[in-house]
Design an enzyme around this catalytic site. Structure first.
Site, PDB file in Angstrom:
ATOM      1  N   ASP A   1       0.858  -1.188   0.000  1.00 48.47           N
ATOM      2  CA  ASP A   1       0.000   0.000   0.000  1.00 48.47           C
ATOM      3  C   ASP A   1       0.894   1.236   0.000  1.00 48.47           C
ATOM      4  OD1 ASP A   1      -3.251   0.200   0.740  1.00 48.47           O
ATOM      5  OD2 ASP A   1      -2.128   2.078   0.990  1.00 48.47           O
TER       6      ASP A   1
ATOM      7  N   ASP B   1       4.285   2.449  -3.884  1.00 48.27           N
ATOM      8  CA  ASP B   1       3.415   3.133  -4.845  1.00 48.27           C
ATOM      9  C   ASP B   1       3.488   2.314  -6.131  1.00 48.27           C
ATOM     10  OD1 ASP B   1       2.288   4.674  -6.819  1.00 48.27           O
ATOM     11  OD2 ASP B   1       3.455   6.475  -6.393  1.00 48.27           O
TER      12      ASP B   1
ATOM     13  N   SER C   1     -13.946  -2.173 -13.142  1.00 40.73           N
ATOM     14  CA  SER C   1     -15.071  -1.467 -12.517  1.00 40.73           C
ATOM     15  C   SER C   1     -16.230  -1.463 -13.501  1.00 40.73           C
ATOM     16  CB  SER C   1     -14.643  -0.017 -12.243  1.00 40.73           C
ATOM     17  OG  SER C   1     -15.761   0.811 -11.999  1.00 40.73           O
TER      18      SER C   1
ATOM     19  N   TYR D   1     -10.661   7.771 -15.147  1.00 39.96           N
ATOM     20  CA  TYR D   1     -10.957   6.511 -14.450  1.00 39.96           C
ATOM     21  C   TYR D   1     -11.621   5.510 -15.396  1.00 39.96           C
ATOM     22  CZ  TYR D   1     -12.813   3.446 -10.735  1.00 39.96           C
ATOM     23  OH  TYR D   1     -13.112   2.367  -9.924  1.00 39.96           O
TER      24      TYR D   1
ATOM     25  N   LYS E   1     -10.236   1.913 -16.643  1.00 36.41           N
ATOM     26  CA  LYS E   1     -10.947   0.663 -16.330  1.00 36.41           C
ATOM     27  C   LYS E   1     -11.334  -0.102 -17.610  1.00 36.41           C
ATOM     28  CE  LYS E   1     -10.805   0.772 -11.792  1.00 36.41           C
ATOM     29  NZ  LYS E   1      -9.921  -0.187 -11.086  1.00 36.41           N
TER      30      LYS E   1
HETATM   31  P1  NAD Z   1      -9.770   2.601  -1.782  1.00 35.38           P
HETATM   32  O1  NAD Z   1      -9.940   3.976  -2.337  1.00 35.38           O
HETATM   33  O2  NAD Z   1     -10.517   2.238  -0.544  1.00 35.38           O
HETATM   34  O3  NAD Z   1      -8.191   2.387  -1.609  1.00 35.38           O
HETATM   35  C1  NAD Z   1      -7.660   1.155  -1.193  1.00 35.38           C
HETATM   36  C2  NAD Z   1      -6.186   1.337  -0.919  1.00 35.38           C
HETATM   37  O4  NAD Z   1      -5.452   1.736  -2.089  1.00 35.38           O
HETATM   38  C3  NAD Z   1      -5.844   2.418   0.134  1.00 35.38           C
HETATM   39  O5  NAD Z   1      -5.296   1.807   1.286  1.00 35.38           O
HETATM   40  C4  NAD Z   1      -4.832   3.308  -0.577  1.00 35.38           C
HETATM   41  O6  NAD Z   1      -3.811   3.803   0.279  1.00 35.38           O
HETATM   42  C5  NAD Z   1      -4.276   2.365  -1.650  1.00 35.38           C
HETATM   43  N1  NAD Z   1      -3.587   3.046  -2.746  1.00 35.38           N
HETATM   44  C6  NAD Z   1      -3.966   4.153  -3.395  1.00 35.38           C
HETATM   45  N2  NAD Z   1      -3.054   4.500  -4.326  1.00 35.38           N
HETATM   46  C7  NAD Z   1      -2.077   3.551  -4.279  1.00 35.38           C
HETATM   47  C8  NAD Z   1      -0.844   3.368  -4.980  1.00 35.38           C
HETATM   48  N3  NAD Z   1      -0.433   4.248  -5.926  1.00 35.38           N
HETATM   49  N4  NAD Z   1      -0.071   2.311  -4.671  1.00 35.38           N
HETATM   50  C9  NAD Z   1      -0.450   1.430  -3.695  1.00 35.38           C
HETATM   51  N5  NAD Z   1      -1.597   1.575  -2.986  1.00 35.38           N
HETATM   52  C10 NAD Z   1      -2.405   2.619  -3.267  1.00 35.38           C
HETATM   53  O7  NAD Z   1     -10.113   1.563  -2.947  1.00 35.38           O
HETATM   54  P2  NAD Z   1     -11.203   0.377  -3.003  1.00 35.38           P
HETATM   55  O8  NAD Z   1     -12.563   0.970  -2.978  1.00 35.38           O
HETATM   56  O9  NAD Z   1     -10.853  -0.664  -2.020  1.00 35.38           O
HETATM   57  O10 NAD Z   1     -10.988  -0.129  -4.524  1.00 35.38           O
HETATM   58  C11 NAD Z   1     -10.093  -1.173  -4.854  1.00 35.38           C
HETATM   59  C12 NAD Z   1     -10.173  -1.417  -6.350  1.00 35.38           C
HETATM   60  O11 NAD Z   1     -11.532  -1.710  -6.727  1.00 35.38           O
HETATM   61  C13 NAD Z   1      -9.767  -0.196  -7.195  1.00 35.38           C
HETATM   62  O12 NAD Z   1      -9.092  -0.618  -8.349  1.00 35.38           O
HETATM   63  C14 NAD Z   1     -11.099   0.426  -7.561  1.00 35.38           C
HETATM   64  O13 NAD Z   1     -11.023   1.209  -8.731  1.00 35.38           O
HETATM   65  C15 NAD Z   1     -11.959  -0.809  -7.735  1.00 35.38           C
HETATM   66  N6  NAD Z   1     -13.390  -0.524  -7.593  1.00 35.38           N
HETATM   67  C16 NAD Z   1     -13.897  -0.028  -6.431  1.00 35.38           C
HETATM   68  C17 NAD Z   1     -15.271   0.240  -6.355  1.00 35.38           C
HETATM   69  C18 NAD Z   1     -15.895   0.786  -5.091  1.00 35.38           C
HETATM   70  O14 NAD Z   1     -17.089   1.123  -5.116  1.00 35.38           O
HETATM   71  N7  NAD Z   1     -15.177   0.847  -3.985  1.00 35.38           N
HETATM   72  C19 NAD Z   1     -16.089   0.013  -7.463  1.00 35.38           C
HETATM   73  C20 NAD Z   1     -15.530  -0.480  -8.621  1.00 35.38           C
HETATM   74  C21 NAD Z   1     -14.181  -0.745  -8.685  1.00 35.38           C
END
Ligand code: NAD
Length: 258
Positions: free
Chosen positions: A38, A60, A140, A153, A157
């Site tokens: 993370d 990152d 997504s 975004y 995706k």
């Molecule tokens: P989130 O925003 O809760 O973030 C999860 C983690 O990602 C955080 O701990 C953050 O520190 C870490 N992070 C951010 N940038 C980073 C980087 N450059 N390197 C390493 N870590 C990094 O995300 P989430 O909601 O758990 O989503 C996870 C995945 O699912 C993503 O790809 C997101 O696009 C996808 N997604 C989420 C949703 C939703 O509704 N939550 C819907 C569709 C798709």
């Protein structure tokens, strides 16, 4: 159902919170050996305190040098790799395309799409040595619909779907299956932020924007992140060994994005 995941070696990006955290815990509960990374130092510290049996690296995923260091550490600590879960992705800016700051566009593409290339290229050789290899990429619902004011975004995706289908063909001959999951509206902090940003952009209240989002789902329910983890467990298990090249929606049958 015994999924046969005992000892599976799994690397999950962005695993210190949100969907990645639920997924890391779900694999560990099945007896898998898990390593996460993370970018958030405080989240990594909290994760290490709460999950002493799961490895965690600060990384990152948009930075190739940091990703190389992550793989060096994770492969040594796991003793190889059976499953890569490219979970990291950021929402990016919410703005009309002509007003989007190019720096925001670049960062969203780098973290959400290019990170999957950064990790996958280093995962292929170790996965070739696995008896049960797979890659799971998080896309997504924005990877199958247009998503107004979220062009970076959505582009990232959609790109993940093409990337996944392509690597599935390239890596299939080595027995490596590659799939992408397209979540809809997942319960949690991130969705709360997304709905609030959309409400602001459209001059609506939070509750109006939330109703707009659910209006286009056949099942009027947000997705529980544990449902996503359940799908990933199955895909990574020997029972999923002939599922590859698939873009799997878990989205309450969304018909469009508000
Ligand atoms: P989130 O925003 O809760 O973030 C999860 C983690 O990602 C955080 O701990 C953050 O520190 C870490 N992070 C951010 N940038 C980073 C980087 N450059 N390197 C390493 N870590 C990094 O995300 P989430 O909601 O758990 O989503 C996870 C995945 O699912 C993503 O790809 C997101 O696009 C996808 N997604 C989420 C949703 C939703 O509704 N939550 C819907 C569709 C798709």
């Amino acid at each position: 159902m015994d999924l046969g995941l005992e000892g599976l070696r799994v690397l999950i990006t962005a695993g210190a919170s949100g969907i990645g955290l639920h997924t890391a815990r779900a694999f560990a509960a099945e007896g898998a050996r898990v390593h996460i990374c993370d970018i958030d130092e405080a989240a990594i510290s909290a994760f290490r305190a709460d999950n002493p049996d799961i490895g965690a690296s600060l990384c990152d995923v948009a930075d190739r040098d940091q990703v190389q260091a992550l793989f060096d550490t994770a492969l040594e600590s796991l003793g190889g790799l059976d499953c890569l879960i490219n979970n990291a992705g950021i929402s990016g800016a919410t703005a009309p395309v002509e007003q989007m700051d190019p720096a925001d566009w670049d960062r969203c593409i780098a973290v959400t799409l290019t990170s999957q290339f950064n990790c996958t290229r280093l995962a292929v050789e170790p996965l070739k040595a696995s008896a049960n290899p797979s890659i799971i990429n998080l896309s997504s619902a924005a990877g199958k619909f247009g998503f107004q004011f979220r062009s970076a975004y959505s582009a990232a995706k959609w790109g993940i779907v093409g990337f996944t289908k392509t690597i599935a063909r390239e890596l299939g001959p080595f027995g490596i299956r590659c799939n992408t999951i397209l979540p809809g509206l997942v319960e949690g902090d991130r969705l709360t932020r997304v709905i609030a940003a959309k409400a602001d952009a459209l001059g609506k209240t939070y509750s109006e924007a939330e109703t707009d989002f659910l209006a286009h789902a056949s099942i009027k329910e947000m997705i529980d992140p544990r449902q996503l983890a359940d799908m990933m467990l199955f895909l990574a298990s020997p029972r999923g060994r002939t599922i590859s090249g698939q873009a799997i929606s878990i989205d309450a049958d969304l018909q469009t994005l508000a």
